[in-house]
Structures are given as C-alpha cells and as structure tokens.
Write an enzyme that holds these catalytic residues in place. Sequence first.
Site, PDB file in Angstrom:
ATOM      1  N   TYR A 239      60.794  13.183 -54.669  1.00 29.50           N
ATOM      2  CA  TYR A 239      59.936  13.131 -55.874  1.00 29.50           C
ATOM      3  C   TYR A 239      59.002  11.926 -55.869  1.00 29.50           C
ATOM      4  O   TYR A 239      57.798  12.070 -56.087  1.00 29.50           O
ATOM      5  CB  TYR A 239      60.830  13.123 -57.113  1.00 29.50           C
ATOM      6  CG  TYR A 239      60.089  13.166 -58.441  1.00 29.50           C
ATOM      7  CD1 TYR A 239      59.374  14.294 -58.824  1.00 29.50           C
ATOM      8  CD2 TYR A 239      60.129  12.084 -59.317  1.00 29.50           C
ATOM      9  CE1 TYR A 239      58.720  14.339 -60.052  1.00 29.50           C
ATOM     10  CE2 TYR A 239      59.487  12.132 -60.552  1.00 29.50           C
ATOM     11  CZ  TYR A 239      58.783  13.258 -60.906  1.00 29.50           C
ATOM     12  OH  TYR A 239      58.133  13.308 -62.117  1.00 29.50           O
TER      13      TYR A 239
ATOM     14  N   SER B 263      53.649   9.991 -61.958  1.00 24.64           N
ATOM     15  CA  SER B 263      54.863   9.423 -62.563  1.00 24.64           C
ATOM     16  C   SER B 263      54.979   7.960 -62.161  1.00 24.64           C
ATOM     17  O   SER B 263      54.483   7.574 -61.091  1.00 24.64           O
ATOM     18  CB  SER B 263      56.107  10.159 -62.045  1.00 24.64           C
ATOM     19  OG  SER B 263      57.283   9.496 -62.450  1.00 24.64           O
TER      20      SER B 263
HETATM   21  N1  LIG Z   1      59.377  13.666 -68.844  1.00 24.50           N
HETATM   22  C1  LIG Z   1      59.247  12.544 -68.165  1.00 24.50           C
HETATM   23  O1  LIG Z   1      59.941  11.537 -68.433  1.00 24.50           O
HETATM   24  C2  LIG Z   1      58.226  12.446 -67.050  1.00 24.50           C
HETATM   25  C3  LIG Z   1      58.014  11.197 -66.495  1.00 24.50           C
HETATM   26  C4  LIG Z   1      57.083  11.044 -65.472  1.00 24.50           C
HETATM   27  C5  LIG Z   1      56.368  12.143 -65.031  1.00 24.50           C
HETATM   28  N2  LIG Z   1      56.602  13.383 -65.580  1.00 24.50           N
HETATM   29  C6  LIG Z   1      55.780  14.488 -65.060  1.00 24.50           C
HETATM   30  O2  LIG Z   1      55.128  15.100 -66.149  1.00 24.50           O
HETATM   31  C7  LIG Z   1      54.885  16.474 -65.861  1.00 24.50           C
HETATM   32  C8  LIG Z   1      55.411  17.314 -67.020  1.00 24.50           C
HETATM   33  O3  LIG Z   1      56.800  17.051 -67.178  1.00 24.50           O
HETATM   34  P1  LIG Z   1      57.621  17.442 -68.496  1.00 24.50           P
HETATM   35  O4  LIG Z   1      58.521  16.320 -68.802  1.00 24.50           O
HETATM   36  O5  LIG Z   1      56.721  17.962 -69.549  1.00 24.50           O
HETATM   37  O6  LIG Z   1      58.542  18.616 -67.892  1.00 24.50           O
HETATM   38  P2  LIG Z   1      58.783  20.116 -68.367  1.00 24.50           P
HETATM   39  O7  LIG Z   1      58.932  20.173 -69.839  1.00 24.50           O
HETATM   40  O8  LIG Z   1      59.860  20.650 -67.482  1.00 24.50           O
HETATM   41  O9  LIG Z   1      57.402  20.800 -67.955  1.00 24.50           O
HETATM   42  C9  LIG Z   1      57.086  21.056 -66.617  1.00 24.50           C
HETATM   43  C10 LIG Z   1      56.166  22.228 -66.581  1.00 24.50           C
HETATM   44  O10 LIG Z   1      55.857  22.536 -65.213  1.00 24.50           O
HETATM   45  C11 LIG Z   1      55.762  23.920 -65.104  1.00 24.50           C
HETATM   46  N3  LIG Z   1      56.129  24.376 -63.770  1.00 24.50           N
HETATM   47  C12 LIG Z   1      57.238  24.037 -63.045  1.00 24.50           C
HETATM   48  N4  LIG Z   1      57.242  24.748 -61.899  1.00 24.50           N
HETATM   49  C13 LIG Z   1      56.139  25.535 -61.915  1.00 24.50           C
HETATM   50  C14 LIG Z   1      55.604  26.499 -61.019  1.00 24.50           C
HETATM   51  N5  LIG Z   1      56.193  26.772 -59.837  1.00 24.50           N
HETATM   52  N6  LIG Z   1      54.452  27.114 -61.342  1.00 24.50           N
HETATM   53  C15 LIG Z   1      53.820  26.853 -62.510  1.00 24.50           C
HETATM   54  N7  LIG Z   1      54.274  25.959 -63.406  1.00 24.50           N
HETATM   55  C16 LIG Z   1      55.425  25.314 -63.111  1.00 24.50           C
HETATM   56  C17 LIG Z   1      56.754  24.506 -66.081  1.00 24.50           C
HETATM   57  O11 LIG Z   1      56.224  25.730 -66.521  1.00 24.50           O
HETATM   58  P3  LIG Z   1      57.147  26.901 -67.155  1.00 24.50           P
HETATM   59  O12 LIG Z   1      57.878  26.274 -68.289  1.00 24.50           O
HETATM   60  O13 LIG Z   1      56.158  27.938 -67.560  1.00 24.50           O
HETATM   61  O14 LIG Z   1      58.065  27.336 -66.040  1.00 24.50           O
HETATM   62  C18 LIG Z   1      56.807  23.459 -67.185  1.00 24.50           C
HETATM   63  O15 LIG Z   1      56.037  23.869 -68.286  1.00 24.50           O
HETATM   64  C19 LIG Z   1      55.577  16.749 -64.522  1.00 24.50           C
HETATM   65  O16 LIG Z   1      54.616  16.704 -63.486  1.00 24.50           O
HETATM   66  C20 LIG Z   1      56.566  15.606 -64.395  1.00 24.50           C
HETATM   67  O17 LIG Z   1      56.864  15.321 -63.053  1.00 24.50           O
HETATM   68  C21 LIG Z   1      57.506  13.546 -66.577  1.00 24.50           C
END
Ligand SMILES: NC(=O)c1ccc[n+]([C@@H]2O[C@H](COP(=O)([O-])OP(=O)(O)OC[C@H]3O[C@@H](n4cnc5c(N)ncnc54)[C@H](OP(=O)(O)O)[C@@H]3O)[C@@H](O)[C@H]2O)c1
Length: 276
Positions: A161, A148
């Site tokens: 985080y 991130s």
């Molecule tokens: N969105 C942003 O603006 C942003 C910015 C920077 C970085 N990120 C990073 O990008 C990545 C994806 O984020 P996103 O925005 O797509 O969020 P999201 O839609 O909440 O997706 C996160 C995923 O992580 C999985 N997860 C969470 N806890 C878990 C566990 N204990 N075991 C297995 N899987 C788990 C969830 O799986 P389930 O749904 O199956 O529970 C979910 O599919 C993350 O690492 C986040 O930190 C996001």
Amino acid sequence: MKSPLPIHALVTGATGGIGRGICFALIEQARKDGTSLLISAAASQPGERLDRLVDELRAAGAMAYGVAGDISDPAQCAAMVAQAQAQGGDLTALVCNAGASGPGRLADLPVAQWDRTFNLNTRSAWLMAQTAREQLARTRGSITAVASMSGLTPQPGYGAYSAAKAALIMLCRQLAQEWAAEGIRVNTVCPGMIRTPLTEAVYQDETTLQQRQALVPLGRIGRAEDVGAAVAYLASAAASYVTGQNLVVDGGISDHMLTMIPGRPGKPPVMHAQIP
Ligand SMILES: NC(=O)c1ccc[n+]([C@@H]2O[C@H](COP(=O)([O-])OP(=O)(O)OC[C@H]3O[C@@H](n4cnc5c(N)ncnc54)[C@H](OP(=O)(O)O)[C@@H]3O)[C@@H](O)[C@H]2O)c1
C-alpha cells in the site's frame, strides 16, 4: 460579468466515505464560486447505493449521474470516462479517489496481492487520466488523486500500500509535467487518519480512538469533509496556478515524529507519555 465555466467532475469511489465527502465539498465550492456543477459519481457497481448517492447529490443542488465500473480493468476505466462524457459533456475535473489497502507482510506477500494493490491505487489513476486527457485538454481541466500519508511514510505490515501510494504521488507529479502544456493540472491529496466506513471498525474501540487522537497535533481524527475541501480547492479556479503538488490533510501527524523522541526539548504538551 462573464459567468464562471460549468464544472463537470468525475469522482471515483464516490459511494465510499471520502468520496462522498469530496462530492459534497465540490457542491459547496461550486455554490461559493457561483458555478453550475455536474457530478459523475463512480462506483464499482451499479445499484441502490449509487442511486441513493445520486439522489442525495441532486437534493443538495448538483446535477448528478452515476457511472459504474471496476477501476482495475482498463476497458471499464475507458467506459466510465466515455459514459460520463455522454451524460454531461467534457470533464473539467477528474478525481481519482477509489483505492484500497489490506494487511500483508512483504516477506511473503502473494504477487497477486501486490498487483491488485498497485492496480487499484496507482495504475487506475493513470488509466483514468489517460482516457480523460483529451477532454481535460479541451476544458483546461484538472486531475486530483487521493493518495495517503502512507505514501509519505512507510506503513509496515501493509504490504504494497505505501509503495503504491508513493508511486501515485510521483505519477501525478510526472503527469503534471507532461500535460502542463495542454493546460491540465495534476495534484494529489494525502489524507492522514480519516474516519470513514473503511476505518470505522478501528474507531469503535474507544481506547484506540483516544490513543490515535492523542497522536494528532490538531487533536482529532480527520473527517471525509476535511479531505473533500482540499480536493475541491485543487479542482477549483482558485488553484489554477497549482500543479504537481501534494496537499497533506492529516492534522499535522506526518510531521510529528521528531517530537516523539524522548529527552528532546520542545515536546508539545500532548499525551504521548500517557498512552499505555
Ligand atoms: N480512510 C482513511 O483513513 C484514508 C487515509 C488515507 C488515504 N485514504 C484513501 O482514500 C481513498 C478513499 O478511502 P475511504 O476511506 O473513503 O474508503 P472506502 O470508504 O472503502 O472507499 C473506497 C472506495 O473505492 C472504491 N473501489 C474500491 N475498489 C474499487 C474497484 N475495483 N473499482 C471501482 N471502485 C473501487 C469503492 O467503491 P464501491 O464502494 O462502489 O465498491 C469505495 O467507494 C482511498 O484511495 C484510500 O486509500 C483513506
């Protein structure tokens, strides 16, 4: 002509916003490269959401299977990697995308929340990589982790985080050095502000959306497919000489801070001054 090697990618957090974007970008990349693709789509739990994604990936032209497990549990990480191998042979790409953030002040952050944040965002990538190492060494494969911009710049009020994502970036640089001799490449992608189910509530507010857009030099909030395309590149043969690198996918916002200092020349004509 020799046909390109088939790809078998295990993508964690595949049912989440960025995870879906990564899966579909891998399909697009494989199509361009003329490569056959198998995706092992990982979710925290089995069920309808995962089954639906697998159906969509198959409909889009990939072979796909679901695997499920909690990435904060070492045994479940190992089981997911083993299940992916049983379903589709040795992995050629591991994408550690699953992660989570949550608010919390460091002054009084509970130890359990610190540990959970590091387990989900940092330790899980090491555990997944460790169990996938032998397969990836046989295929001379790659690992790409989703960190991130918060791992590059502090995010006050978000507890552990930023520290966890910064550690993830360094972990991947270190793995890149330790495993290069086995032919395994390891890189990270740092998304900026991406509109996904995780962040959707924030963007439902039109004022916040516009204020945030105004801060991004490229003028828009990122999409899951922007991150997906970067991951697909790093996992592809086109990146076969790239390892230990971090690709920032943020529309330019991380480098934008100095243009926000009042009274400095060279301030681009974006709307910071108009933000209430
Ligand atoms: N969105 C942003 O603006 C942003 C910015 C920077 C970085 N990120 C990073 O990008 C990545 C994806 O984020 P996103 O925005 O797509 O969020 P999201 O839609 O909440 O997706 C996160 C995923 O992580 C999985 N997860 C969470 N806890 C878990 C566990 N204990 N075991 C297995 N899987 C788990 C969830 O799986 P389930 O749904 O199956 O529970 C979910 O599919 C993350 O690492 C986040 O930190 C996001």
